[in-house]
Scaffold this active site. Structure first.
Site, PDB file in Angstrom:
ATOM      1  N   MET A 105       1.881  -3.730   3.076  1.00  0.00           N
ATOM      2  CA  MET A 105       2.651  -2.537   2.765  1.00  0.00           C
ATOM      3  C   MET A 105       1.703  -1.459   2.259  1.00  0.00           C
ATOM      4  O   MET A 105       0.805  -1.733   1.493  1.00  0.00           O
ATOM      5  CB  MET A 105       3.726  -2.848   1.741  1.00  0.00           C
ATOM      6  CG  MET A 105       3.235  -3.474   0.469  1.00  0.00           C
ATOM      7  SD  MET A 105       4.497  -4.381  -0.412  1.00  0.00           S
ATOM      8  CE  MET A 105       5.915  -3.360  -0.173  1.00  0.00           C
ATOM      9  N   CYS A 106       1.915  -0.277   2.759  1.00  0.00           N
ATOM     10  CA  CYS A 106       1.086   0.886   2.458  1.00  0.00           C
ATOM     11  C   CYS A 106      -0.253   0.808   3.203  1.00  0.00           C
ATOM     12  O   CYS A 106      -0.737  -0.263   3.544  1.00  0.00           O
ATOM     13  CB  CYS A 106       0.817   1.058   0.970  1.00  0.00           C
ATOM     14  SG  CYS A 106       2.292   1.131  -0.055  1.00  0.00           S
TER      15      CYS A 106
END
Length: 259
Positions: free
Chosen positions: A1-2
Site C-alpha cells: 500500500m502506497c
C-alpha cells in the site's frame, strides 16, 4: 500500500521526475508493477520540494487521486527542484483526515513518508504512546498509523539521532510491538535521504556525483536500478548510497521469579 519516491540531483521540473517516466509515481497510483499489498493508490497524494536558499520545503497535498488533479500538471511543468519527496496513498483504514493524512509529512527542514501499515492499528501501538511527550501526541498531523510513525521518528530526530538511526530504531520499536507491520520509511532534509526496507519493495538508482533516486519501485527499466534487500536501512546523497542491515528486535526476556 502506497508508493513513494525521493530524488536528489540537478534541478528538474517536478513532472520530469513524477509524471513523465513510463512507470512514474503518477502511473503507480493506478498501475503499480511491484506493489505487494493493495492495488490502487487513490486515497490522496503529495509532493514536497526544496528551493535554493530556503531549507524549509514547500508541499502540495490533496485528498483525492493524483490523476484527478489538473492543477498538479501545471505545477509539475513549471516548478523545478533538485530535492523532492512525493507519495501516492492507499489508506490503511477509512478516515476523515483528508489531505492531512497524505505524505509527505513535514517539520522544519524534514519531509517524511511511510509505505506500509502498523499491524493491529491502533491497539497495537498503544504501548508506544508513552514514548512520546504529550505535546507530540496532541500535535499529530492526522489520526493515522503513518502520522504516528512520523511522530516517533521526529521525536528521535529532535533528541539528536542521525536520520538513519532515527528510522532504524523506530522500525525496531514498532516491529517489536506489532511484528507483522510493514515499515518502509523515507526521510529527507533536501541534502540526504534515509530509508528502510521492511516488508515491502524498495529500489534505488544512483549516478554518483550527479543524482540519486530512492523509490518503492523503478519508474523505468534503466539497468541502474537496484533492489534494496528486506530488513535494510539506506542512507544516500548525490554522491551515492550506503546500505546496512536492520536487526530484528529482540523480544523482552521474561523476568525471573522472586525466590
Amino acid at each position: 500500500m502506497c508508493r513513494h519516491l525521493a530524488y536528489l540531483g540537478p534541478e528538474e521540473p517536478l513532472g520530469r521526475i513524477l509524471t513523465e517516466p513510463p512507470h512514474s509515481l503518477f502511473r503507480q497510483s493506478w498501475a503499480p508493477r511491484r506493489q505487494r499489498y493493495g492495488t490502487v493508490n487513490a486515497d490522496g497524494f503529495g509532493v514536497g520540494w526544496y528551493t535554493s536558499g530556503d531549507p524549509v520545503p514547500a508541499r502540495y497535498r490533496r485528498a483525492g487521486p493524483i490523476w484527478a488533479d489538473l492543477s498538479f500538471s501545471d505545477l509539475g511543468r513549471v516548478v523545478r527542484s533538485g530535492a523532492v519527496l512525493a507519495a501516492v496513498r492507499d489508506a490503511t483504514l477509512a478516515g476523515a483526515d483528508a489531505e492531512a493524512a497524505a505524505a509527505p509529512f513535514a517539520a522544519g527542514r524534514w519531509l517524511f513518508s511511510h509505505n506500509g501499515v502498523i499491524a493491529g492499528w491502533p491497539d497495537s501501538a498503544a504501548p508506544l504512546v508513552s514514548a512520546l511527550p504529550p505535546v507530540d501526541l496532541l500535535s499529530l498531523q492526522a489520526r493515522t498509523d503513518s502520522a504516528f510513525v512520523w511522530a516517533l521518528v521526529l521525536h528521535r530526530l529532535r533528541s539528536g539521532d542521525e536520520p538513519g538511526e532515527a528510522l532504524g530504531e523506530t522500525v525496531r520499536q514498532l516491529a517489536l510491538a506489532a511484528p507483522a507491520s510493514r515499515l518502509n520509511l523515507l526521510l529527507t532534509d533536501g541534502t540526504t535521504i534515509a530509508a528502510t526496507a521492511w516488508g515491502d519493495s524498495l529500489w534505488y538508482r544512483t549516478e554518483p556525483g550527479r543524482s540519486t533516486v530512492v523509490a518503492s519501485e523503478p519508474y523505468d527499466d534503466d539497468p541502474l536500478w537496484q533492489e534494496v534487500p528486506d530488513r535494510t536501512a539506506l542512507t544516500a546523497s548525490r554522491a551515492g548510497v550506503l546500505l546496512a542491515p536492520v536487526d530484528e528486535p529482540a523480544p523482552a526476556s521474561p523476568k525471573e521469579p522472586c525466590r
